[in-house]
Design an enzyme around this catalytic site. Structure first.
Site, PDB file in Angstrom:
ATOM      1  N   CYS B  54       0.871  -1.034  -0.142  1.00  0.00           N
ATOM      2  CA  CYS B  54       0.051   0.037  -0.023  1.00  0.00           C
ATOM      3  C   CYS B  54       0.914   1.205  -0.118  1.00  0.00           C
ATOM      4  O   CYS B  54       0.420   2.512  -0.094  1.00  0.00           O
ATOM      5  CB  CYS B  54      -1.114   0.012   1.237  1.00  0.00           C
ATOM      6  N   CYS B 131      -0.098  10.293   5.352  1.00  0.00           N
ATOM      7  CA  CYS B 131       1.283   9.631   5.918  1.00  0.00           C
ATOM      8  C   CYS B 131       1.021   9.630   7.537  1.00  0.00           C
ATOM      9  O   CYS B 131       1.572   8.813   8.219  1.00  0.00           O
ATOM     10  CB  CYS B 131       2.286  10.271   5.522  1.00  0.00           C
TER      11      CYS B 131
END
Lengths: 403, 327
Positions: B54, B131
């Site tokens: 991913c 993130c």
């Protein structure tokens, strides 16, 4: 040390090219369409530049090489021109391209789909190319155009253009190739290859930015994208970019001259760099070397995300590139890595290094040293590398070459 | 689009100095072992979240004091871009010294804020906000392992946009309250969809359970149905409905009825007539397209006095925002 290894993105203008362009900014600045001496003064240089382009690409005098502002414009022109010439009138309804084209092809194709055009995006094989027989399988009597790149910007993989052109000719379908990554890196002869249209861009072979071209085989109509004055024989309106054309002509001349150097020296340095990188464990390069442009390496570093790798290289003064999702707007995994069938673990770990004739041995040596340092540091932080089972570490990414 | 959008910048230029420093030298990167746990007299927790496939994966180590639930020591390992490394490092820093329950309350927004150089400037560009989400998720994973419960038990609401932490409930309320009609409006009001964009529609960075396009369509449909039902209920109870609350069909009927009652007879007296061709809602205006028949057709007054009279009657009896347009 500063090292530029992103030559597939753009190249430095060769000083000889810049010198050839200089007078046309301040001394010989007339509009070539003017009747007076100021205007006609630049004609010899324009003719000479066109001669260089025709010669470098192997085009015949009866063909057209139309100067555009960039390859994006050339690509848009071909696709939209064919749409207006053959599709909008209901004659045809289908275009074939690949999954790995530059966005200036794929984005236009998506726009064409909105206009009702049926587009086939062919997948590439493990070597990152599409074979001619695959193209043949998808051509129908409704196919207007096949558009397939000559060489890929990320992997450097060279497509079998001659064979694809042969298939298109046999089936009576027009064939366009985006030659941006091929011109200046490998021999390109449009007649020998048998293409109907080819796009190219000066800044990819040490020419200036903002100037490109489209080769159009004699006898092919193509609705103009830019209407206006009768420039470029009425095919593309807009005041001629005199310094740009002069620069592109000179860059073509030099690119032809340096082809052998590209094939031998650039390839040798590329191979040296690639061999050294592949000495590290769990690093894969994409696509067989013998079928790649001599300046390109696309490697996948297991356990290291592409943008992080780029960050470390940049800190060391080295410019590279990544198809990593994290470095782009759309956050999608690198389509090339997915296309060549690399396992999903590797989709986010691609780093592209692209050399030029200006790359030196010292720069390559320094890059090898810094690349190893970066891999070591980032793998020490990596949550996926340190704990990867040994069986996984030795697993070879499909379609990739184990170092 | 505006001047500043025309020449794009590098996303790296938008990283705060703190983010850059942590990318270069993460302070809390490393591992913790059973020996470390023994030495500190705590329990070792090792939580993994994400996957290399991913693009992001993080491993979080905690040593937790079982008597106080305090996190005595924390470290991380991360596969991800520089901002993922910096976010993980910051998250670990924020965990230290807190109890597990306090740590679970740390969100990705706290992590991003902690990485800012100045309070008003974001630490990372919008598309890198995802993130820091992983940092939040891995804390929940670690806490769930320590407490022996499901990760989901720490979430009391459905989060649609992980980056901006906007819940399904909030989105529905904001759409209703402000009569929002586009995803862009939702983003302007709530920040949902402003970052990694995964939650806008399928096909983004990661698959989501809920997408803004669907939530918008569904909420608008509910609002429309409720409006219809309310109007129908009012009608059924004999209550007067304002012209604005009517459906388009009801508006057409009302316009026809006013014309029949108060306009048509005068036109017929002069040997003319008219018909309503179409009624269109044009922002705040209701445009009524008409055609003159018989003597009215071609009459000089049809575009002046007669037209004014028809429009005035409709405005007076129904709504001041009605415009009559002869075809």
């Amino acid at each position: 040390m500063k090292v530029y290894l992103d030559n597939n993105a753009t190249t430095m203008v060769d000083p000889e090219v810049k010198a050839a362009m200089d007078p046309y900014f301040t001394e010989i600045y007339g509009n070539p369409n003017s009747l007076h001496d100021f205007g006609t003064a630049c004609h010899p240089a324009l003719r000479k530049a066109m001669d260089h382009m025709y010669e470098a690409l192997g085009a015949r005098d009866e063909d057209d090489i139309v100067v555009t502002s960039c390859a994006t414009e050339s690509n848009n022109w071909v696709l939209k021109g064919i749409y207006f010439d053959l599709i909008k009138n209901g004659e045809k309804d289908h275009i074939i391209t690949t999954e790995v084209e530059h966005p200036s092809i794929t984005a236009v194709c998506r726009w064409l789909e909105e206009q009702g055009v049926h587009v086939t995006y062919l997948p590439v094989n493990q070597d990152g190319i599409v074979e001619a027989h695959t193209v043949r399988d998808f051509i129908t009597d409704k196919t207007a155009l096949v558009s397939i790149m000559w060489a890929n910007n990320e992997t450097g993989a060279i497509f079998p253009i001659e064979q694809i052109a042969e298939v298109c000719k046999e089936k009576g379908v027009l064939f366009h190739t985006d030659g941006v990554q091929a011109v200046g890196k490998i021999p390109v002869d449009v007649i020998k290859a048998g293409v109907d249209f080819m796009s190219f861009s000066a800044h990819k072979f040490h020419g200036p930015k903002g100037v490109g071209g489209l080769y159009i085989r004699n006898g092919h109509p193509l609705t103009s994208l830019l209407h206006g004055g009768e420039h470029m024989g009425g095919r593309r309106s807009g005041t001629l970019n005199v310094p740009g054309i002069v620069g592109m002509g000179k860059a073509m001349e030099l690119a032809t001259y340096y082809l052998k150097f590209e094939e031998e020296n650039v390839r040798r340095l590329r191979d040296k760099l690639e061999d050294a990188i592949l000495e590290l464990p769990d690093i894969y390069s994409v696509g067989p070397r013998e079928n790649r442009t001599p300046n390109t390496i696309l490697v996948s570093v297991r356990g290291v995300e592409g943008e992080a790798m780029l960050w470390d290289l940049n800190r060391a003064g080295i410019a590279a590139s990544t198809g990593s999702a994290c470095a782009s707007e759309d956050l999608e995994a690198n389509p090339i890595m997915t296309a060549v069938g690399a396992d999903s673990e590797l989709a986010h770990t691609a780093v592209r290094l692209s050399l030029s004739r200006f790359t030196t041995e010292d720069e390559v040596d320094y890059t090898i040293e810094q690349f190893k340092k970066a891999v070591e540091r980032l793998r020490s932080i990596s949550s996926s590398y340190a704990y990867m089972p040994e069986s996984m570490k030795d697993k070879q990414g499909e379609g990739a070459t184990h170092g | 689009m505006a001047k500043q959008d025309l020449i794009g910048g590098s996303i790296w230029e938008e990283y705060s100095q703190k983010v850059q420093d942590l990318m270069n030298n993460p302070k809390n990167q490393g591992e913790l072992t059973e020996e470390d746990a023994k030495r500190l007299g705590g329990e070792l927790i090792v939580a993994d979240f994400g996957a290399e496939s991913c693009g992001d994966a993080v491993r979080l180590y905690w040593i937790v004091d079982p008597k106080t639930d305090k996190i005595l020591e924390a470290k991380f390992k991360s596969f991800g871009c520089g901002t993922a490394i910096a976010s993980s490092d910051t998250m670990v820093e924020l965990c230290k010294g807190k109890t597990v329950d306090e740590a679970v309350k740390i969100t990705n927004i706290d992590v991003e804020k902690a990485m800012r150089d100045t309070p008003e400037t974001p630490a990372v560009p919008p598309q890198k906000m995802h993130c820091s989400v992983m940092a939040y998720d891995v804390i929940k994973k670690a806490a769930s392992l320590y407490k022996g419960v499901d990760m989901e038990s720490f979430e009391d609401e459905i989060i649609v946009c992980e980056c901006a932490r906007v819940s399904l409930q909030t989105l529905k309320e904001v759409i209703r309250l402000n009569d929002l009609k586009t995803v862009e409006e939702i983003t302007d009001y709530t920040k949902a969809g402003a970052f990694c964009k995964s939650c806008i529609k399928p096909g983004g960075h990661e698959e989501r359970e809920y997408y803004l396009v669907d939530i918008l369509a569904e909420t608008r449909k509910e609002m429309e149905e409720e409006k219809l039902k309310a109007t129908a209920d009012k009608q059924a109870s004999g209550e007067e409905i304002s012209f604005n609350d009517m459906t388009l069909v009801q508006k057409i009927k009302a316009i026809d009825s006013v014309i029949d009652e108060s306009v048509r007879q005068y036109l017929i007296m002069d040997g003319g007539n008219m018909e309503v061709l179409d009624v269109k809602q044009n922002g705040q205006y209701t445009d009524v397209y008409i055609r003159y028949l018989g003597a009215c057709s071609g009459c000089a007054s049809s575009t002046t006095g007669t037209l004014y009279a028809i429009e005035s009657v409709l405005k007076e009896k129904l709504d001041p925002n009605i415009r009559v347009l002869p075809i």
